[in-house]
Write a protein that holds these residues in place. Structure first.
Motif, PDB file in Angstrom:
ATOM      1  N   UNK A 150      -2.117 -21.285 -17.163  1.00  0.00           N
ATOM      2  CA  UNK A 150      -1.436 -21.470 -15.883  1.00  0.00           C
ATOM      3  C   UNK A 150      -1.291 -20.153 -15.135  1.00  0.00           C
ATOM      4  N   UNK A 151      -1.459 -19.025 -15.844  1.00  0.00           N
ATOM      5  CA  UNK A 151      -1.403 -17.711 -15.210  1.00  0.00           C
ATOM      6  C   UNK A 151      -2.602 -16.895 -15.657  1.00  0.00           C
ATOM      7  N   UNK A 152      -3.038 -16.001 -14.806  1.00  0.00           N
ATOM      8  CA  UNK A 152      -4.154 -15.136 -15.168  1.00  0.00           C
ATOM      9  C   UNK A 152      -3.783 -14.259 -16.355  1.00  0.00           C
ATOM     10  N   UNK A 153      -2.542 -13.784 -16.369  1.00  0.00           N
ATOM     11  CA  UNK A 153      -2.092 -12.908 -17.446  1.00  0.00           C
ATOM     12  C   UNK A 153      -2.036 -13.616 -18.791  1.00  0.00           C
ATOM     13  N   UNK A 183      -7.486 -14.805 -27.725  1.00  0.00           N
ATOM     14  CA  UNK A 183      -7.189 -14.228 -29.038  1.00  0.00           C
ATOM     15  C   UNK A 183      -6.831 -15.298 -30.058  1.00  0.00           C
ATOM     16  N   UNK A 184      -6.105 -16.324 -29.597  1.00  0.00           N
ATOM     17  CA  UNK A 184      -5.708 -17.408 -30.489  1.00  0.00           C
ATOM     18  C   UNK A 184      -6.801 -18.460 -30.643  1.00  0.00           C
ATOM     19  N   UNK A 231     -18.137 -13.794 -13.054  1.00  0.00           N
ATOM     20  CA  UNK A 231     -18.825 -13.670 -14.336  1.00  0.00           C
ATOM     21  C   UNK A 231     -18.163 -12.555 -15.133  1.00  0.00           C
ATOM     22  N   UNK A 232     -17.802 -12.820 -16.401  1.00  0.00           N
ATOM     23  CA  UNK A 232     -17.007 -11.876 -17.179  1.00  0.00           C
ATOM     24  C   UNK A 232     -17.534 -11.766 -18.608  1.00  0.00           C
ATOM     25  N   UNK A 233     -16.954 -10.801 -19.326  1.00  0.00           N
ATOM     26  CA  UNK A 233     -17.180 -10.650 -20.757  1.00  0.00           C
ATOM     27  C   UNK A 233     -15.975 -11.213 -21.491  1.00  0.00           C
ATOM     28  N   UNK A 234     -16.204 -12.045 -22.491  1.00  0.00           N
ATOM     29  CA  UNK A 234     -15.103 -12.640 -23.241  1.00  0.00           C
ATOM     30  C   UNK A 234     -14.272 -11.561 -23.934  1.00  0.00           C
ATOM     31  N   UNK A 250     -10.204 -10.900 -23.595  1.00  0.00           N
ATOM     32  CA  UNK A 250      -9.300 -10.815 -24.727  1.00  0.00           C
ATOM     33  C   UNK A 250      -8.523  -9.505 -24.729  1.00  0.00           C
ATOM     34  N   UNK A 251      -9.162  -8.448 -24.217  1.00  0.00           N
ATOM     35  CA  UNK A 251      -8.505  -7.127 -24.162  1.00  0.00           C
ATOM     36  C   UNK A 251      -7.690  -6.941 -22.899  1.00  0.00           C
ATOM     37  N   UNK A 252      -7.675  -7.939 -22.036  1.00  0.00           N
ATOM     38  CA  UNK A 252      -6.924  -7.829 -20.787  1.00  0.00           C
ATOM     39  C   UNK A 252      -7.581  -6.945 -19.759  1.00  0.00           C
TER      40      UNK A 252
END
Length: 337
Positions: free
Chosen positions: A148-151, A158-159, A326-329, A333-335
């Motif tokens: 629900x949030x980008x953060x 991670x989970x 387009x992103x790296x997973x 995960x590292x924010x």
């Protein structure tokens, strides 16, 4: 009167806004949306709900209802056009499809993008309600993460809070196959991607008659293509396959336009994909109002989705806008995004 579609939309939105602070049960809403959109399909003249769950548009269907075989569905003769570049639309247009065919060919030749996941910021709005922003993350290996949030995305990754039961991965795979594969086979893969069971015989029997319109498979392919277009929005091969499949549907109207200076194509599904307005049994002579439509707008050069609208013709009940990155997973995960 309120159509079945409007009733489902209203109920879905009320589910969202009734809770303060905003803490919707997204999985429940998504499950309800896909059940509604396929249960109300055209067999008895109902309206298809489409990808319009207010908190889950274009990512609906974390769980899906397995549809039953349509009773009394007509099997009209004639094979559907496989990438012919012409339309058999009931609107009478014979020039609606070539832009999709041309764009699909261009995208199929595009290089593979960098990164290994696609991030989609999704803003959903409905009349008289505040808009809602959520974030979807689709990985190239078929996983789907929601926040629900980008953060909140790094924690989801991670989970390994993978949602969707692999459905989006199967839809993306069907679209990828459609780039160069047999279009009948691709249509069946897309139509049944929300399920893990074998394609049923009644659905296989419909694929040769897609051009007749008004069949269960028309709706299933359209809905699956919308999901795949969002889930694979960062991959030109997926977008190419979706456009090739959509070009084979019988009642898709394609219109050119612009959005924020970008050239666009808007793909609008008609009665062949979504059914017809159901009559009010209590008042059969009442005017049912304009027919329900679904439309998705893409960039005319890249095929990247920009906007979805669903509702009676000319009266969008729900609109969704997309921002695709387009992103790296590992970076997510590292924010680092």
């Amino acid at each position: 009167m309120n159509s079945p579609t409007e009733q489902h939309l209203g109920a879905a939105f009320r589910d969202l806004v009734a809770q303060q602070p905003f803490t919707p049960d997204v999985s429940a809403i998504e499950h309800r949306a896909r059940q509604a959109r396929r249960r109300d399909r055209i067999v008895r003249g109902g309206i298809g709900v489409g990808v319009v769950a207010v908190a889950a548009v274009a990512a609906v269907g974390v769980a899906s209802a397995v549809p039953s075989a349509p009773a009394g569905t007509a099997q009209a003769g004639g094979a559907h056009p496989a990438n012919t570049g012409t339309s058999t639309s009931s609107t009478g247009s014979t020039h609606a499809q070539p832009p999709l065919v041309v764009l699909a060919a261009d995208l199929a030749a595009a290089p593979r993008p960098t990164g290994d996941a696609t991030l989609v910021e999704r803003e959903t709005a409905a009349p008289r309600h505040a808009s809602i922003n959520v974030w979807d993350l689709y990985t190239d290996d078929g996983r789907y993460f929601f926040s629900q949030t980008e953060a909140g995305l790094p924690a989801q990754v991670k989970e390994n809070n993978n949602q969707g039961e692999g459905m989006f991965g199967r839809e993306v795979a069907a679209a990828t196959y459609a780039v160069t594969g047999d279009l009948d086979t691709a249509a069946l893969k897309m139509a049944w991607a929300s399920n893990t069971t074998p394609v049923p015989a009644w659905l296989s029997a419909q694929v040769k008659n897609m051009s007749a319109g008004g069949l269960q498979i028309d709706n299933y392919v359209w809905e699956g293509c919308q999901d795949a277009l969002i889930a694979g929005s960062g991959n030109p091969q997926v977008r190419a396959g979706v456009l090739r499949l959509v070009s084979a549907l019988p009642d898709i109207k394609v219109t050119q336009g612009t959005v924020a200076g970008q050239p666009t194509l808007t793909l609008t599904a008609g009665a062949a994909e979504l059914g017809h307005v159901a009559a009010d049994k209590a008042n059969p002579k009442a005017d049912p109002g304009p027919a329900y439509q679904e439309a998705i707008t893409i960039n005319a050069d890249t095929g990247i989705p920009l906007k979805f609208a669903g509702g009676p013709a000319g009266q969008a009940s729900v609109t969704v806008t997309y921002v695709v990155t387009r992103v790296s997973l590992a970076d997510i995960a590292a924010g680092k995004f």
